[in-house]
Design an enzyme around this catalytic site. Sequence first.
Site, mmCIF file in Angstrom:
data_model
loop_
_atom_site.group_PDB
_atom_site.id
_atom_site.type_symbol
_atom_site.label_atom_id
_atom_site.label_comp_id
_atom_site.label_asym_id
_atom_site.label_seq_id
_atom_site.Cartn_x
_atom_site.Cartn_y
_atom_site.Cartn_z
ATOM 1 N NE ARG A 165 -46.459 95.085 43.115
ATOM 2 C CZ ARG A 165 -47.045 95.730 44.111
ATOM 3 N NH1 ARG A 165 -48.301 95.428 44.446
ATOM 4 N NH2 ARG A 165 -46.407 96.678 44.791
ATOM 5 C CE LYS A 168 -42.634 92.786 45.292
ATOM 6 N NZ LYS A 168 -41.907 93.474 44.189
ATOM 7 C CG HIS A 218 -43.439 96.313 36.074
ATOM 8 N ND1 HIS A 218 -44.215 95.876 37.134
ATOM 9 C CD2 HIS A 218 -42.606 97.251 36.596
ATOM 10 C CE1 HIS A 218 -43.851 96.501 38.242
ATOM 11 N NE2 HIS A 218 -42.885 97.347 37.938
ATOM 12 N NE ARG A 259 -46.920 98.027 39.807
ATOM 13 C CZ ARG A 259 -47.605 98.238 40.933
ATOM 14 N NH1 ARG A 259 -48.916 98.126 40.939
ATOM 15 N NH2 ARG A 259 -46.987 98.550 42.048
ATOM 16 C CG HIS A 309 -45.487 101.777 45.250
ATOM 17 N ND1 HIS A 309 -45.413 102.914 44.486
ATOM 18 C CD2 HIS A 309 -45.336 100.741 44.374
ATOM 19 C CE1 HIS A 309 -45.240 102.593 43.213
ATOM 20 N NE2 HIS A 309 -45.194 101.275 43.127
ATOM 21 C CE1 TYR A 369 -44.893 104.956 37.708
ATOM 22 C CE2 TYR A 369 -45.150 104.778 40.088
ATOM 23 C CZ TYR A 369 -44.943 104.186 38.861
ATOM 24 O OH TYR A 369 -44.753 102.833 38.763
#
Length: 358
Positions: free
Chosen positions: A205, A229, A308, A311, A333, A342
């Site tokens: 990120r 994150k 983003h 990414r 994630h 995806y």
Amino acid sequence: MSIQKTIDRKKLDERVVRMPGYVQQFIDYKLPDLSPSTLLEYVRDYEQFFGWLIAEGLTSAAVIGDITLYDLEVLHMESIVAYRLHLTTRTEGTNSKVTVSRKMSSLRSLFHYLSQIAEDENFYPLLKRNIMAKVEIKRIHKPKDTAAKLKGKILEEEEITEFITYIAEGYREDIQNNKQALHAFELNRERDACIASLILNSGLRVSEIVNLNVNDLDLANKLLYVFRKGHNDETFKTPVYFREQSKDDLTHYLALRHTRYKTPKREKALFVTIPNGSKEGKRMTKRAIQAMIIKYAKRFGKPYLTVHKLRHSFATDYYLQNDIYKTKEQLGHASTETTEVYAHLTDKTMSEAIERRN
């Protein structure tokens, strides 16, 4: 704690003291589980809601800090509907459906805490009636819908390498008649190509890129140690692998980081810039990296590209060679539900592959 989290924690501390005491109590309760960045968004959402209550005359309080629990208890459903309408139709800064859903979820979290978890000295709930329990908040971005919006707006296969090469070399031809732009390009092209390469070869990120320090890098093992994150332990850095191409790009950039940007030894940031009026290199900001990628993307003929979406480009490419669980871990994630995007993005690729004959 990462650089951005430290900044957001300071902002959070400054703003939460203007909130009613029960909001401060809620934020303290959530601090061990949520990042300062997330809680800062909560506080901003509450500021907006409480400000609306005052403007609409739904409380006798003159300032946000004086809004009482009773003011929240006596809210009617029509008031909540009116607030949701205010968020979606106000002329300035109209919110998207996703933003409205998030703001309503913030309120529901607060009301749930006050009615189900927090208690007074007699062990009774702080909030006797929870109007937000009646509010249905629909899930907005399903993985399949998100994937549909992304199709055609990310880099695929050879485009990944082409974009990195364009930043390193091709952009020069497009700006050769602009001396100022050409000077800036020659100064920053290795760094800029390295940043794009790292995102497209690791899926980091932009906040994770900004927070990287030189000592987070293990070139020999193609590893970076990253504050991820949503990670509860803010002292722990997660090891994240990157591909061979980024190793070459990082080696090239590191060779000139100190001399090109006059970077002092005290500056630990991996990616640096020399701000206007400054004589030495300092950590790049998130906004600067975002603007940099958009600048190159427009000239590359992909104006919809953002950091983003780079990414997303990596993730789609990575998922084709790996399963959903490895992709989830690589991207950081919290659940595979997010990674499902995806799977939907690669549907077209999979359908084409099954038709191919040897």
